[in-house]
Design an enzyme around this catalytic site. Structure first.
Site, PDB file in Angstrom:
ATOM      1  N   TYR A 196       1.766   7.083  53.618  1.00 57.96           N
ATOM      2  CA  TYR A 196       2.281   8.182  52.795  1.00 57.96           C
ATOM      3  C   TYR A 196       2.817   9.255  53.722  1.00 57.96           C
ATOM      4  O   TYR A 196       2.177   9.629  54.719  1.00 57.96           O
ATOM      5  CB  TYR A 196       1.172   8.757  51.914  1.00 57.96           C
ATOM      6  CG  TYR A 196       1.603   9.958  51.104  1.00 57.96           C
ATOM      7  CD1 TYR A 196       2.135   9.806  49.823  1.00 57.96           C
ATOM      8  CD2 TYR A 196       1.487  11.256  51.613  1.00 57.96           C
ATOM      9  CE1 TYR A 196       2.540  10.911  49.077  1.00 57.96           C
ATOM     10  CE2 TYR A 196       1.881  12.357  50.872  1.00 57.96           C
ATOM     11  CZ  TYR A 196       2.412  12.173  49.611  1.00 57.96           C
ATOM     12  OH  TYR A 196       2.808  13.264  48.884  1.00 57.96           O
ATOM     13  N   GLU A 284       9.182  13.274  49.364  1.00 56.52           N
ATOM     14  CA  GLU A 284       7.937  12.490  49.347  1.00 56.52           C
ATOM     15  C   GLU A 284       8.274  11.008  49.467  1.00 56.52           C
ATOM     16  O   GLU A 284       9.015  10.465  48.643  1.00 56.52           O
ATOM     17  CB  GLU A 284       7.165  12.758  48.058  1.00 56.52           C
ATOM     18  CG  GLU A 284       5.831  12.034  47.986  1.00 56.52           C
ATOM     19  CD  GLU A 284       5.120  12.294  46.670  1.00 56.52           C
ATOM     20  OE1 GLU A 284       3.913  12.563  46.686  1.00 56.52           O
ATOM     21  OE2 GLU A 284       5.793  12.231  45.609  1.00 56.52           O
TER      22      GLU A 284
END
Length: 474
Positions: A196, A284
């Site tokens: 991530y 993101e």
């Protein structure tokens, strides 16, 4: 601390003492909070959610609760499709899979065959909608799954034909789903690890901050809850930009070594270049993956932009897909109204996001169902009030209107004139309940009473909610 503030906010909002604000929320998180909590039976859930709902990545970047400054301008963040985000990332040399969109079965077949001819071993077809959880979703035509994998172009084309023209229902869309008008077909890649990575503007750090975790490809909020030690942050000085040492630190924390580390550092720098150049508020990547050959790929992306800078990025903001949005919300945005449609029958017009949520909550407490969330802001004009009435009365489910205004910046006599004129212009034929409080409240109530309209004035919010529910049941 957050729970205590939430309780105080709820009590004050119910008494009409303050107009609380959902400061710090993005349009997306506010919409999700309203729709999620509006379906709960708890009478206090809506108001409590105001103080504790924050954008997920920003929340992760903050190690402690920090009161956020009041945000007076309503903001609506541009939402891009996956193919648009990947196209933008490619412009900044961020590594993404080769692919192309298709809007028909024939186009899907042609794209799939071309990718196979160019060396793709596996193909992925993805429905293009503004919602997560596509792989676990289902279409209104009965087809299951918004993400499919195959090595055969004919199967990819068949999958695409089942997706295009139907609506995809996921955990984030509601039962009506979102219409799928095209699919993205790209090469599949084999990877060993899912990570991530995000860059966002964070008030706590007064600028950009990197948020990263070795546990990607899953709900990052779950990671933060279960293994908070796996969440890493790195503030960036916006004047200097991202430094090699800062990118290297994050890369090493994510487990990169050798040539993979150098590749990861370059990809991070490219993503930061995109973030700054396009004036994004959040980039993101979930997941960021490492292939078996050691290359770093951005497999999926969520990019949010600063709408205040839209005039400098017309090309990007022209990508907005209005078909993914509620037409009422699109119309409301033209007049700087914050509107979210719900399934009830009592239309609400309130100033202040927190007070609007508390109003909806008290309607539910007295056995009613709110038809919408509508915040006209702290300085609404007569035209905004009129447009708000048009939007509310255009909903066939709405059987009564409840107007709840706290006059601070906005004076009650001015808003009262706006309500009267708007009601007359739209030819209001359903019960109207108005509760005013604050500056010039006596003048405002006198204007309402002498208007000649069949409306009901209430002394407080609790009474107003009771009147609205009673008007429908009469």
């Amino acid at each position: 601390m957050a729970s205590i503030i939430a309780q105080q906010t709820t009590r004050a909002a119910r008494k009409g003492a303050i107009a609380v604000s959902s400061v710090g929320m993005t349009r997306r998180s506010l919409t999700t909070s309203v729709r999620r909590v509006a379906s709960r039976p708890s009478p206090f859930s809506l108001a409590v959610s105001v103080s504790v709902s924050l954008p997920s990545a920003s929340h992760l970047a903050s190690s402690r609760f920090v009161p956020l400054p009041i945000q007076t301008q309503q903001r609506r963040h541009l939402n891009l499709h996956e193919y648009q985000s990947k196209g933008l990332m490619g412009k900044y040399n961020v590594r993404v899979q080769k692919g192309q969109t298709a809007s028909t079965k024939a186009e899907a077949l042609a794209v799939a065959k071309r990718l196979i001819a160019e060396g793709a071993k596996e193909l992925v077809v993805k429905a293009q909608v503004h919602a997560g959880g596509r792989g676990k979703g289902h279409f209104t035509n009965g087809f299951k799954g918004g993400v499919k994998i195959s090595t055969k172009p004919e199967e990819i084309a068949e999958y695409a034909s089942k997706m295009i023209g139907s609506s995809l229902v996921t955990a984030q869309t509601g039962p009506e789903g979102q219409p799928c008008r095209q699919v993205l077909i790209h090469e599949g890649i084999s990877f060993d690890r899912e990570l991530y990575f995000a860059i966002l503007m964070d008030r706590t750090h007064n600028g950009p901050v990197i948020v990263a975790s070795p546990q990607g490809g899953m709900d990052i909020e779950q990671v933060a809850h279960e293994t908070p030690d796996k969440i890493f942050t790195q503030p960036i000085d916006i004047n200097r930009g991202i430094q090699d040492s800062e990118a290297r630190r994050i890369g090493e924390l994510l487990g990169f070594q050798g040539a993979e580390l150098e590749d990861a550092i370059q990809q991070m720098k490219n993503l930061y270049h995109l973030f700054i150049s396009e004036e994004a508020t959040q980039v993101e990547i979930n997941p960021l993956v490492v292939t078996k050959s050691g290359q770093v790929y951005c497999v999926d992306a969520k990019i949010l932009f600063d709408d205040n800078a839209a005039f400098r990025h017309a090309e990007v903001h022209a990508m907005r897909d209005f078909s993914m949005e509620d037409p009422r919300e699109v119309e409301a945005s033209k007049y700087n109204l914050n509107y979210i449609g719900l399934d009830g029958n009592i239309g609400c017009m309130v100033n202040g996001a927190g007070l609007a949520m508390a109003t909806m909550d008290i309607i539910k407490l007295h056995g009613g169902e709110p038809a919408n969330f509508l915040d006209v802001g702290g300085g609404a004009t007569e035209q905004q009030v009129e447009e708000a009435f048009k939007i509310l009365t255009a909903d066939p489910k709405v059987q009564a209107l409840l107007v709840n205004i706290f006059g601070g910046i906005m004076k009650c006599d001015i808003i009262a004139n706006g309500i009267v004129n708007a009601a007359k212009k739209v030819g209001l034929k359903i019960p109207l309940v108005v509760r005013l409080e604050g500056t010039n409240v006596e003048k405002g109530n006198e204007i309402l009473k002498s208007s000649g309209l069949q409306l009901i004035t209430a002394a407080d919010l609790d009474e107003a909610a009771k009147f609205a529910v009673k008007a429908i049941k009469a």
